[in-house]
Design a protein around this motif. Structure first.
Motif, PDB file in Angstrom:
ATOM      1  N   GLN A 262      41.003  49.825  33.851  1.00  0.00           N
ATOM      2  CA  GLN A 262      41.093  48.592  34.624  1.00  0.00           C
ATOM      3  C   GLN A 262      39.728  47.915  34.613  1.00  0.00           C
ATOM      4  N   PRO A 263      39.632  46.722  34.043  1.00  0.00           N
ATOM      5  CA  PRO A 263      38.314  46.080  33.918  1.00  0.00           C
ATOM      6  C   PRO A 263      37.747  45.640  35.267  1.00  0.00           C
ATOM      7  N   ALA A 264      36.435  45.630  35.335  1.00  0.00           N
ATOM      8  CA  ALA A 264      35.716  45.223  36.539  1.00  0.00           C
ATOM      9  C   ALA A 264      35.204  43.798  36.384  1.00  0.00           C
ATOM     10  N   GLY A 265      34.928  43.188  37.525  1.00  0.00           N
ATOM     11  CA  GLY A 265      34.280  41.887  37.515  1.00  0.00           C
ATOM     12  C   GLY A 265      35.107  40.757  38.070  1.00  0.00           C
ATOM     13  N   GLY A 266      36.417  40.876  38.039  1.00  0.00           N
ATOM     14  CA  GLY A 266      37.275  39.779  38.464  1.00  0.00           C
ATOM     15  C   GLY A 266      37.760  39.842  39.894  1.00  0.00           C
ATOM     16  N   TYR A 267      37.400  40.899  40.606  1.00  0.00           N
ATOM     17  CA  TYR A 267      37.886  41.051  41.975  1.00  0.00           C
ATOM     18  C   TYR A 267      37.235  40.040  42.905  1.00  0.00           C
ATOM     19  N   LYS A 268      38.023  39.529  43.816  1.00  0.00           N
ATOM     20  CA  LYS A 268      37.534  38.650  44.886  1.00  0.00           C
ATOM     21  C   LYS A 268      38.004  39.251  46.214  1.00  0.00           C
ATOM     22  N   PRO A 269      37.108  39.328  47.221  1.00  0.00           N
ATOM     23  CA  PRO A 269      37.502  39.901  48.511  1.00  0.00           C
ATOM     24  C   PRO A 269      38.775  39.250  49.054  1.00  0.00           C
ATOM     25  N   GLY A 270      39.676  40.096  49.544  1.00  0.00           N
ATOM     26  CA  GLY A 270      40.959  39.637  50.072  1.00  0.00           C
ATOM     27  C   GLY A 270      42.034  39.472  49.015  1.00  0.00           C
ATOM     28  N   MET A 271      41.712  39.755  47.787  1.00  0.00           N
ATOM     29  CA  MET A 271      42.631  39.557  46.655  1.00  0.00           C
ATOM     30  C   MET A 271      43.936  40.347  46.818  1.00  0.00           C
TER      31      MET A 271
END
Length: 156
Positions: A145-154
């Protein structure tokens, strides 16, 4: 980099995640949010889970965590910015995550230190949190699972 499967869009995986999320939610009131995020970040660093490391550093920052502390989680032993209780939780996290590295798993010394700072419910929460984040880490590492695209509350 792409994930091997769309784990977050898969119905069966969704059922698994629902149960993991429920287990993770059970500890929220027992431990300070800062401690929870530090535990999740450290286990994720050890396990090489970029997705969870990204997620939990961003969640911690969004909750008001100091950037310096986030930058120093990996070297917490040499950093002066963590409380003794947080250090005990980080030690328990490391030993509980690296159980195959030590002949005794979690040492009595690490456990005894944790008991100085946490009551039985909090210890149960720490044990559970460490187990749950390790499960998430394994899912994400196996799936790449790639990292970097997460945004809080996603995810709610």
């Amino acid at each position: 980099m792409e994930a091997r499967i769309n784990y977050f869009g898969n119905a069966l995986a969704g059922k698994v995640m629902k149960h993991l999320n429920s287990a993770g939610a059970a500890v929220h009131s027992a431990l300070p949010i800062a401690t929870q995020e530090l535990v999740k970040i450290r286990a994720s660093q050890i396990n090489g889970c970029g997705f969870c490391t990204d997620m939990h550093t961003k969640d911690a920052a969004a909750a008001g965590e100091d950037q310096q502390r986030l930058n120093l989680v990996a070297v917490w032993r040499e950093a002066t910015v963590f409380t003794e209780a947080e250090r005990a939780a980080l030690e328990l996290t490391e030993q509980g995550t690296r159980i195959a590295d030590g002949s005794d798993g979690v040492s009595d010394a690490a456990w005894d230190n944790a008991t100085k700072h946490y009551d039985e419910d909090q210890l149960a929460a720490l044990i559970s949190l460490i187990a749950v984040i390790n499960a998430y880490n394994r899912i994400n590492v196996i799936n790449r699972q790639p990292a970097g695209g997460y945004k809080p509350g996603m995810f709610g």
